[in-house]
Design an enzyme around this catalytic site. Structure first.
Site, PDB file in Angstrom:
ATOM      1  N   HIS A  15       0.814  -1.217   0.000  1.00 43.54           N
ATOM      2  CA  HIS A  15       0.000   0.000   0.000  1.00 43.54           C
ATOM      3  C   HIS A  15       0.838   1.253   0.000  1.00 43.54           C
ATOM      4  O   HIS A  15       0.416   2.309  -0.457  1.00 43.54           O
ATOM      5  CB  HIS A  15      -1.039  -0.054   1.111  1.00 43.54           C
ATOM      6  N   ARG A  51     -15.379   1.718  -1.497  1.00 44.11           N
ATOM      7  CA  ARG A  51     -15.138   0.409  -0.900  1.00 44.11           C
ATOM      8  C   ARG A  51     -15.158   0.551   0.616  1.00 44.11           C
ATOM      9  O   ARG A  51     -14.505   1.429   1.163  1.00 44.11           O
ATOM     10  CB  ARG A  51     -13.777  -0.129  -1.348  1.00 44.11           C
ATOM     11  N   GLU A  86     -11.201 -11.114  -5.155  1.00 44.83           N
ATOM     12  CA  GLU A  86      -9.748 -11.050  -4.956  1.00 44.83           C
ATOM     13  C   GLU A  86      -9.215 -12.271  -4.219  1.00 44.83           C
ATOM     14  O   GLU A  86      -8.060 -12.316  -3.828  1.00 44.83           O
ATOM     15  CB  GLU A  86      -9.376  -9.760  -4.217  1.00 44.83           C
ATOM     16  N   ARG A 129       2.355 -10.297  -1.044  1.00 43.63           N
ATOM     17  CA  ARG A 129       2.523  -9.160  -1.951  1.00 43.63           C
ATOM     18  C   ARG A 129       3.513  -8.113  -1.455  1.00 43.63           C
ATOM     19  O   ARG A 129       3.903  -7.230  -2.219  1.00 43.63           O
ATOM     20  CB  ARG A 129       1.161  -8.518  -2.262  1.00 43.63           C
ATOM     21  N   CYS A 156      -9.758  -3.443 -10.624  1.00 47.55           N
ATOM     22  CA  CYS A 156      -9.277  -2.246  -9.934  1.00 47.55           C
ATOM     23  C   CYS A 156      -7.898  -2.457  -9.302  1.00 47.55           C
ATOM     24  O   CYS A 156      -7.384  -1.578  -8.633  1.00 47.55           O
ATOM     25  CB  CYS A 156     -10.280  -1.779  -8.884  1.00 47.55           C
TER      26      CYS A 156
HETATM   27  C1  PEP Z   1      -6.601  -5.378  -4.906  1.00 51.18           C
HETATM   28  O1  PEP Z   1      -6.433  -6.255  -4.066  1.00 51.18           O
HETATM   29  O2  PEP Z   1      -6.291  -5.495  -6.100  1.00 51.18           O
HETATM   30  C2  PEP Z   1      -7.170  -4.080  -4.521  1.00 51.18           C
HETATM   31  C3  PEP Z   1      -7.540  -3.202  -5.417  1.00 51.18           C
HETATM   32  O3  PEP Z   1      -7.301  -3.822  -3.211  1.00 51.18           O
HETATM   33  P1  PEP Z   1      -6.089  -3.465  -2.231  1.00 51.18           P
HETATM   34  O4  PEP Z   1      -4.861  -3.216  -3.075  1.00 51.18           O
HETATM   35  O5  PEP Z   1      -6.514  -2.248  -1.491  1.00 51.18           O
HETATM   36  O6  PEP Z   1      -5.973  -4.667  -1.382  1.00 51.18           O
HETATM   37 MG    MG Z   2      -7.355  -6.147  -2.137  1.00 47.24          MG
END
Ligand code: PEP
Ligand code: MG
Length: 591
Positions: free
Chosen positions: A202, A345, A444, A478, A515
């Site tokens: 993030h 969201r 997701e 990630r 997204c």
């Molecule tokens: C995702 O997981 O692709 C997403 C858009 O949400 P975040 O990156 O906030 O987990």
């Molecule tokens: Mg996500």
């Protein structure tokens, strides 16, 4: 080498996570509170030391207030609020009294007394698991650095001409948390680089949305490198150059010039619709994290907001979470994005977005733990507060709600029950909202893909969160740079998951967007067109580039290519097929 020789250029390769190039004096963050000399004083010097302290506190106060005014003028109160905390730290009477007492009793210089007291506070805060309190250590250190510097100026040991915070600088740190990034003073930060991190953390996402060039995963910044050295950050290629030579700077200026001319050319697309070369309409919306990004998004001609991440409310100050505050914020976004609207969201804290007060007992596997909708369904009062705020905003513009981290049908149904209760709560108070508000599910997690037909009956749309879908499909954290090479959005399994989600949506008569960060990867655009996606929600800086790329693609050609992908066994094979189409269609966009 003599002292007049320029320092040698050092190149460090990391991962570029936010495009752009920044050059400037660096500030190395971390263990930077400089220890003053431990000087003894005489009794007759005590009063003068105390006076020096009061003068340094007064000057520090003026500096913080000036900085606060400046940031407020540029960025609004939500960013300048951090300085209220700094003023409280500065004026903490427990600290001040202890410093004065130590100087008087132990006959030590005021610098040393202040340093000893404040260091003790910082060290004890650093040991606390709670990230919110740990962060306060950074604020205290920030204020302490100012005070010590002003004391040195008072003593004539430092010059006033060196600004306390260089007007602009490049930050190098071991790591930034998402909340560090929220607190970045964007008027002064040209770019940043970190030793660890990954493209879908993030922190990286925020850097992109704030348009700050950034590089992560440098592994180690050499010890010899010090604050004040010149640093170049090339966010396009993941390169950090310490003490760049004139040639290196010139070379990067050329890249920047090329980039600028592409951007000027793209300006013409601002008000254009997004259509493929053969006329297929795709909605191109933008992702935002902060309300301050709205201007940039509408300027670039986004067709609404496809993902408004609302964790900001939960990572910053607690007071910001009230229903009134959230309603006002969402309303502003709804009004600014008319006629397209916004997909809000509900909160998705957990994973790497730690909610401060909930982490006294850290979880062993936060990405597999109490995150997103799981947390909301366990804390329904707080959840409904947010739902009411979103609903209230829907009276002022086109607002859609989206639920994150759905792994079971029951969760989605549970979220809908809470939404109905929130509506009844508003009905009871006769507060207006859009009764037909559309709702969506984020897809997701692989289990959600596998039950997509069932989920589709509950919602009006799907939005694929590929950042997490890649993570959970391939079992690759990630944010862990050690396994970053295994984090593969082109993985045939990921492509199959996305294909299945889009097909399930269409079978059930609903639309499907993407997204995650891959939505703005123009190398992948041929795949999205071929798979028939209806919407792409991208970071605002990438928007026009994506519009241009889509406008050059033919959906029949892309579809033939995605059919061939069924026979690919590796990410490399998938990437090569998409690259072939992309590089023929828009070579100038691929740096
Ligand atoms: C995702 O997981 O692709 C997403 C858009 O949400 P975040 O990156 O906030 O987990
Ligand atoms: Mg996500």
């Amino acid at each position: 080498m003599t002292s007049s020789d320029p320092k040698p250029e050092i190149r460090l390769q990391g991962i570029g996570v936010s495009p752009g190039i920044a050059v400037g004096p660096a500030e190395r963050l971390g263990k930077t509170l400089e220890e003053p000399e431990n000087l003894a004083i005489t009794k007759s010097e005590v009063d003068e030391e105390k006076d020096r302290f009061s003068r340094a506190l007064a000057v520090t106060r003026e500096q913080i207030v000036a900085l606060q005014d400046e940031i407020e003028a540029h960025e609004g109160d939500s960013h300048s609020a951090i300085f209220d905390t700094h003023l409280l730290i500065l004026e903490d009477s427990a600290v001040i009294n202890e410093v004065l007492r130590l100087t008087e009793i132990r006959l030590i210089s005021i610098e040393w007394a202040y340093y000893s007291v404040i260091k003790r506070y910082i060290d004890s805060l650093r040991k606390i698991a709670d990230p919110y309190l740990r962060e306060r250590a950074i604020d205290i250190e920030d204020v302490a650095k100012r005070i010590l510097r002003n004391l040195r100026i008072e003593a004539g040991e430092d010059s006033e001409s060196r600004p306390l915070l260089p007007a602009t600088r490049v930050l190098l740190a071991h790591d930034f948390t998402p909340s560090d990034t929220v607190g970045l003073d964007r008027t002064r930060v040209l770019g940043f680089a970190t030793e660890i991190g990954s493209p879908t953390s993030h922190t990286a996402i925020m850097a992109r949305s704030l348009n700050i060039p950034a590089v992560v995963a440098l592994h180690e910044v050499p010890e010899a490198f010090t604050s004040g050295d010149t640093v170049l950050i090339d966010g396009f290629h993941g390169l950090v150059v310490i003490n760049p030579t004139a040639e290196t700077i010139a070379e990067h200026e050329t890249i920047l010039e090329r980039e600028k001319s592409v951007l000027i050319d793209l300006e013409a697309l601002k008000d254009a619709e997004t259509r493929t070369a053969d006329g297929r309409k795709i909605t191109l919306s933008a992702n935002i994290e902060f309300i301050e990004e709205l201007g940039g998004v509408t300027e670039r001609g986004a067709e609404g907001i496809g993902l408004y991440r609302t964790e900001f409310f939960y990572l910053a100050k607690k007071e910001l979470r009230s229903e009134e505050n959230q309603t006002a914020n969402y309303r502003q976004v709804a009004e600014a994005t008319a006629p397209h609207g916004v997909i809000i969201r509900t909160i998705d804290v957990g994973g790497d977005k730690l909610r401060p007060e909930l982490f006294e007992n850290p979880e062993p596997n936060p990405f597999l733990g109490w995150r997103g909708i799981r947390l909301s369904l366990d804390e329904v009062e707080e959840f409904r507060l947010q739902l009411r705020a979103i609903l209230r905003a829907s009276a002022f513009g086109k607002v859609r709600i989206m639920f994150p981290f759905i792994s079971t049908l029951e969760e989605l149904q549970g979220a809908r029950v809470q939404l109905e209760i929130a509506k009844e709560e508003l009905n009871a108070k006769r507060i207006a909202y859009d009764e037909n508000i559309e709702i969506g599910a984020m897809i997701e997690i692989p289990s959600a893909v596998m039950i997509a037909d069932h989920l589709a009956h509950e919602v009006d749309f799907f939005s694929i969160g590929t950042n997490d879908l890649v993570q959970y499909t391939t079992a690759v954290d990630r944010v862990n740079d050690r396994v970053a090479h295994l984090y593969q959005p082109y993985h045939p399994a990921v492509i199959a998951m996305i294909r299945e989600t889009i097909e399930a949506a269409h079978r059930n008569g609903i639309w499907c967007g993407i997204c995650g960060e891959v939505a703005s990867d123009i190398l992948m655009a041929p795949i999205w067109v071929g798979l028939g996606v209806d919407e792409l929600s991208v970071g605002a800086p990438q928007l026009l580039r994506a519009r241009r790329a889509l406008s050059r693609l033919d959906s029949t050609v892309c579809r033939e290519m995605t059919e061939q992908l069924r026979h690919c066994g590796t990410s490399a094979a998938v990437r090569a097929r998409s690259f072939e189409i992309a590089s023929a269609a828009y070579p100038e966009l691929l740096l």
